[in-house]
Design a protein around this motif. Sequence first.
Motif, PDB file in Angstrom:
ATOM      1  N   ILE A 267      -4.173  -1.207  -4.451  1.00 29.34           N
ATOM      2  CA  ILE A 267      -4.326  -1.077  -3.003  1.00 29.34           C
ATOM      3  C   ILE A 267      -4.485   0.411  -2.718  1.00 29.34           C
ATOM      4  CG2 ILE A 267      -3.206  -1.402  -0.754  1.00 29.34           C
ATOM      5  CD1 ILE A 267      -1.716  -3.797  -2.029  1.00 29.34           C
ATOM      6  N   ASN A 268      -5.665   0.806  -2.276  1.00 31.66           N
ATOM      7  CA  ASN A 268      -6.032   2.228  -2.285  1.00 31.66           C
ATOM      8  C   ASN A 268      -6.186   2.816  -0.881  1.00 31.66           C
ATOM      9  OD1 ASN A 268      -6.171   1.872  -5.065  1.00 31.66           O
ATOM     10  ND2 ASN A 268      -8.377   1.475  -5.022  1.00 31.66           N
ATOM     11  N   PRO A 269      -5.184   3.517  -0.387  1.00 37.66           N
ATOM     12  CA  PRO A 269      -5.324   4.136   0.937  1.00 37.66           C
ATOM     13  C   PRO A 269      -6.199   5.383   0.940  1.00 37.66           C
ATOM     14  CG  PRO A 269      -3.168   4.634   0.007  1.00 37.66           C
ATOM     15  CD  PRO A 269      -3.835   3.658  -0.934  1.00 37.66           C
ATOM     16  N   GLN A 270      -6.216   6.146  -0.165  1.00 33.12           N
ATOM     17  CA  GLN A 270      -6.861   7.459  -0.294  1.00 33.12           C
ATOM     18  C   GLN A 270      -6.138   8.523   0.528  1.00 33.12           C
ATOM     19  OE1 GLN A 270      -8.401   6.965  -2.694  1.00 33.12           O
ATOM     20  NE2 GLN A 270      -9.864   5.298  -2.617  1.00 33.12           N
ATOM     21  N   SER A 271      -5.673   8.163   1.712  1.00 30.43           N
ATOM     22  CA  SER A 271      -4.873   9.056   2.545  1.00 30.43           C
ATOM     23  C   SER A 271      -4.024   8.193   3.464  1.00 30.43           C
ATOM     24  CB  SER A 271      -5.765   9.977   3.378  1.00 30.43           C
ATOM     25  OG  SER A 271      -4.998  10.709   4.328  1.00 30.43           O
ATOM     26  N   MET A 272      -2.878   8.733   3.901  1.00 33.47           N
ATOM     27  CA  MET A 272      -2.059   8.030   4.886  1.00 33.47           C
ATOM     28  C   MET A 272      -2.127   8.750   6.233  1.00 33.47           C
ATOM     29  SD  MET A 272      -0.817   5.374   3.270  1.00 33.47           S
ATOM     30  CE  MET A 272       0.733   4.751   3.920  1.00 33.47           C
ATOM     31  N   GLN A 273      -3.202   9.507   6.428  1.00 30.65           N
ATOM     32  CA  GLN A 273      -3.440  10.208   7.695  1.00 30.65           C
ATOM     33  C   GLN A 273      -4.559   9.497   8.444  1.00 30.65           C
ATOM     34  OE1 GLN A 273      -1.211  12.827   8.265  1.00 30.65           O
ATOM     35  NE2 GLN A 273      -0.454  12.030   6.293  1.00 30.65           N
ATOM     36  N   GLN A 274      -4.271   8.993   9.640  1.00 30.40           N
ATOM     37  CA  GLN A 274      -5.255   8.198  10.360  1.00 30.40           C
ATOM     38  C   GLN A 274      -6.527   8.979  10.671  1.00 30.40           C
ATOM     39  OE1 GLN A 274      -4.813   4.763  10.959  1.00 30.40           O
ATOM     40  NE2 GLN A 274      -7.020   5.011  11.186  1.00 30.40           N
ATOM     41  N   LYS A 275      -6.377  10.247  11.034  1.00 27.18           N
ATOM     42  CA  LYS A 275      -7.561  11.044  11.367  1.00 27.18           C
ATOM     43  C   LYS A 275      -8.491  11.178  10.158  1.00 27.18           C
ATOM     44  CE  LYS A 275      -6.089  15.705  10.136  1.00 27.18           C
ATOM     45  NZ  LYS A 275      -6.149  17.136  10.494  1.00 27.18           N
ATOM     46  N   THR A 276      -7.895  11.250   8.957  1.00 23.21           N
ATOM     47  CA  THR A 276      -8.700  11.354   7.741  1.00 23.21           C
ATOM     48  C   THR A 276      -9.403  10.038   7.449  1.00 23.21           C
ATOM     49  OG1 THR A 276      -7.146  12.970   6.855  1.00 23.21           O
ATOM     50  CG2 THR A 276      -8.650  11.948   5.289  1.00 23.21           C
ATOM     51  N   LEU A 277      -8.674   8.939   7.570  1.00 20.45           N
ATOM     52  CA  LEU A 277      -9.282   7.624   7.344  1.00 20.45           C
ATOM     53  C   LEU A 277     -10.476   7.424   8.274  1.00 20.45           C
ATOM     54  CD1 LEU A 277      -6.080   5.385   7.017  1.00 20.45           C
ATOM     55  CD2 LEU A 277      -7.510   6.290   5.173  1.00 20.45           C
ATOM     56  N   ASP A 278     -10.332   7.820   9.518  1.00 20.45           N
ATOM     57  CA  ASP A 278     -11.434   7.687  10.483  1.00 20.45           C
ATOM     58  C   ASP A 278     -12.610   8.575  10.087  1.00 20.45           C
ATOM     59  OD1 ASP A 278      -9.800   5.981  11.935  1.00 20.45           O
ATOM     60  OD2 ASP A 278      -9.174   7.532  13.365  1.00 20.45           O
ATOM     61  N   ALA A 279     -12.307   9.794   9.647  1.00 11.14           N
ATOM     62  CA  ALA A 279     -13.365  10.758   9.324  1.00 11.14           C
ATOM     63  C   ALA A 279     -14.176  10.355   8.099  1.00 11.14           C
ATOM     64  CB  ALA A 279     -12.752  12.143   9.104  1.00 11.14           C
ATOM     65  N   ILE A 280     -13.544   9.694   7.121  1.00 12.15           N
ATOM     66  CA  ILE A 280     -14.260   9.352   5.893  1.00 12.15           C
ATOM     67  C   ILE A 280     -14.853   7.951   5.925  1.00 12.15           C
ATOM     68  CG2 ILE A 280     -12.900  10.943   4.506  1.00 12.15           C
ATOM     69  CD1 ILE A 280     -11.243   8.607   3.485  1.00 12.15           C
ATOM     70  N   GLY A 281     -14.733   7.277   7.071  1.00 11.47           N
ATOM     71  CA  GLY A 281     -15.424   5.998   7.239  1.00 11.47           C
ATOM     72  C   GLY A 281     -14.653   4.781   6.771  1.00 11.47           C
ATOM     73  N   ARG A 282     -13.326   4.892   6.650  1.00 11.09           N
ATOM     74  CA  ARG A 282     -12.521   3.731   6.267  1.00 11.09           C
ATOM     75  C   ARG A 282     -12.041   3.048   7.546  1.00 11.09           C
ATOM     76  NH1 ARG A 282     -11.280   3.685   0.751  1.00 11.09           N
ATOM     77  NH2 ARG A 282      -9.392   2.434   0.955  1.00 11.09           N
ATOM     78  N   LYS A 283     -12.488   1.830   7.757  1.00 13.49           N
ATOM     79  CA  LYS A 283     -12.259   1.131   9.020  1.00 13.49           C
ATOM     80  C   LYS A 283     -10.946   0.341   9.001  1.00 13.49           C
ATOM     81  CE  LYS A 283     -16.414   2.503  10.217  1.00 13.49           C
ATOM     82  NZ  LYS A 283     -16.606   3.608  11.166  1.00 13.49           N
ATOM     83  N   HIS A 284      -9.867   1.042   8.685  1.00 12.22           N
ATOM     84  CA  HIS A 284      -8.561   0.382   8.733  1.00 12.22           C
ATOM     85  C   HIS A 284      -7.516   1.405   9.163  1.00 12.22           C
ATOM     86  CE1 HIS A 284      -7.123   2.336   5.011  1.00 12.22           C
ATOM     87  NE2 HIS A 284      -8.326   2.113   4.522  1.00 12.22           N
ATOM     88  N   THR A 285      -6.344   0.926   9.499  1.00 14.72           N
ATOM     89  CA  THR A 285      -5.278   1.801   9.964  1.00 14.72           C
ATOM     90  C   THR A 285      -4.251   2.043   8.856  1.00 14.72           C
ATOM     91  OG1 THR A 285      -3.901  -0.028  10.743  1.00 14.72           O
ATOM     92  CG2 THR A 285      -5.541   0.862  12.290  1.00 14.72           C
ATOM     93  N   VAL A 286      -3.420   3.054   9.065  1.00 16.03           N
ATOM     94  CA  VAL A 286      -2.315   3.316   8.151  1.00 16.03           C
ATOM     95  C   VAL A 286      -1.366   2.125   8.146  1.00 16.03           C
ATOM     96  CG1 VAL A 286      -0.284   4.772   7.727  1.00 16.03           C
ATOM     97  CG2 VAL A 286      -2.468   5.822   8.379  1.00 16.03           C
ATOM     98  N   GLU A 287      -1.138   1.541   9.316  1.00 20.51           N
ATOM     99  CA  GLU A 287      -0.233   0.388   9.402  1.00 20.51           C
ATOM    100  C   GLU A 287      -0.731  -0.777   8.552  1.00 20.51           C
ATOM    101  OE1 GLU A 287       2.999  -1.772  10.148  1.00 20.51           O
ATOM    102  OE2 GLU A 287       2.708   0.332  10.708  1.00 20.51           O
ATOM    103  N   GLU A 288      -2.043  -0.966   8.492  1.00 24.36           N
ATOM    104  CA  GLU A 288      -2.589  -2.057   7.665  1.00 24.36           C
ATOM    105  C   GLU A 288      -2.305  -1.827   6.177  1.00 24.36           C
ATOM    106  OE1 GLU A 288      -6.525  -4.013   9.433  1.00 24.36           O
ATOM    107  OE2 GLU A 288      -6.587  -1.816   9.569  1.00 24.36           O
ATOM    108  N   ILE A 289      -2.229  -0.566   5.757  1.00 30.44           N
ATOM    109  CA  ILE A 289      -1.884  -0.272   4.365  1.00 30.44           C
ATOM    110  C   ILE A 289      -0.478  -0.782   4.070  1.00 30.44           C
ATOM    111  CG2 ILE A 289      -1.502   1.554   2.664  1.00 30.44           C
ATOM    112  CD1 ILE A 289      -3.540   3.260   4.322  1.00 30.44           C
ATOM    113  N   TYR A 290       0.464  -0.456   4.969  1.00 31.66           N
ATOM    114  CA  TYR A 290       1.837  -0.944   4.814  1.00 31.66           C
ATOM    115  C   TYR A 290       1.877  -2.467   4.777  1.00 31.66           C
ATOM    116  CZ  TYR A 290       4.105   3.607   5.638  1.00 31.66           C
ATOM    117  OH  TYR A 290       4.550   4.900   5.528  1.00 31.66           O
ATOM    118  N   GLU A 291       1.189  -3.093   5.712  1.00 34.46           N
ATOM    119  CA  GLU A 291       1.225  -4.550   5.819  1.00 34.46           C
ATOM    120  C   GLU A 291       0.675  -5.217   4.560  1.00 34.46           C
ATOM    121  OE1 GLU A 291      -1.033  -5.285   9.321  1.00 34.46           O
ATOM    122  OE2 GLU A 291       0.567  -4.635  10.705  1.00 34.46           O
TER     123      GLU A 291
END
Length: 478
Positions: A267-291
């Motif tokens: 299960i690969n978050p790459q980052s747990m920073q929401q702003k980074t996830l948004d910037a690199i095109g990952r369409k999910h939230t940090v909370e979804e990683i936890y879930e």
Amino acid sequence: MIQVICKRDTYTYNAYHVIKAFYPSEEIHCRVEEKASNYVMVQLADGQKVEIFDDTDSAAEEMEKKELDRILYQKLAKITGRTLAWGILTGVRPTKLAMQKLEAGWDYETYLSWFQSEMKVSKEKAALAWEIAGREKQLLDRLDYENGYSLYVGIPFCPSVCTYCSFSSGALSDWKDRVEEYVDALCKELIFIAERSKDKKLNTIYIGGGTPTTLSAEQLERLLACIDQNFSREFLLEYTVEAGRPDSVTKEKLEVLKRHGITRISINPQSMQQKTLDAIGRKHTVEEIYETFHLAREIGFDNINMDLIAGLPGETNEEMEDTLRQIESLAPDSLTVHSLAIKRAAKMEQKDLGEDGGKLAECLGQMIHAASESADRMGLFPYYLYRQKNIAGNFENVGYAKVDKAGIYNILIMEEKQSIVAAGAGASTKIVLKEPVPSGRGNQKLTRLMRIENVKAIDAYIDRIDEMIERKGEWLWR
């Protein structure tokens, strides 16, 4: 722009990558001038020159290249005022060199002195390569290289394509009408591989991508059932599926994986920073990683890997440390830390890394060190390492794991000691031959590693599946 003039074409590759390691955001242009007075001349963007004179007629070109690497490295280190963690190593797998010395009976001190003096590698990285080589050897000694093999299955779809990604994958929305056809073609290739490999021992299976869990639960069921029906598990040590994107995972899909005996997921978050996830095109939230992580634990997965990328644009050391704190709260069984690498096929470009290569290297070095300390706090040990071209700051990717949770396939793909048969679009089969054959690269070199590449384009793979099978048939277990 940096201008490079080489007297021989055979050195342009080395020169480019040594220079790129010091100046990751600079455009570098190389040309060959056979009548040049210098073996190598580098015109830096600030006007400074680096010159290496041709004062030898040596025909030992491989030795000559290495010596040129060292001279060029030392001159650039003096100009920039910094050294590189991996010295002159560019495309070489460091642990492979360490493994060769370990298997040759070298002791640690002799190896350490050689690696530092010959390759200009730092003491810290040389020690890391030796430590990992020792762990790899313990794991690989369990395998039958001659009669064993591993299977890779590629799923080239993702919920969205990340900006840093260079893999031959496509957004699921662009291919939704052809996914069923892709699974049909993939199963056809797998059935062929199984038939040709029935006298071999299957040691590991790795289903990667892309994102395998972009397949529906029904499609996953069909694919895994095909593998179950055609491959023996008698000698299977590990079965991995990348459930990499939380936005592609459901309880139903995880239950399918568990039902088919998958032993390891990622299960690969790459980052747990929401702003980074948004910037690199990952369409999910940090909370979804936890879930997703907690759901996988509830279903019974006791070997979960998580991937992080150090050096993503805009991230600070403090944000990386916060990401690591969040990962520690989840306590994965293994953690893979990648140093950002920008390749030509990625949307992200080298210029996105910023202009100051020295500052970038310092920042990335601190992130990697923080990740190592975090892994240690979680009781995870480094077990595999690899490097690739265009890694920011000339660093590395390291896998950390609990003692009994190391990913065997990850080691095999790096050490190239056992055949890996790969199915799917863009999949690369590596057959370890009993006897060497001509490399086929226009020179006299021999090789014991035969690569068989499937076409990368998804539609071409579907339409040309019979050709892919025929291509494998020429070399599979000759």
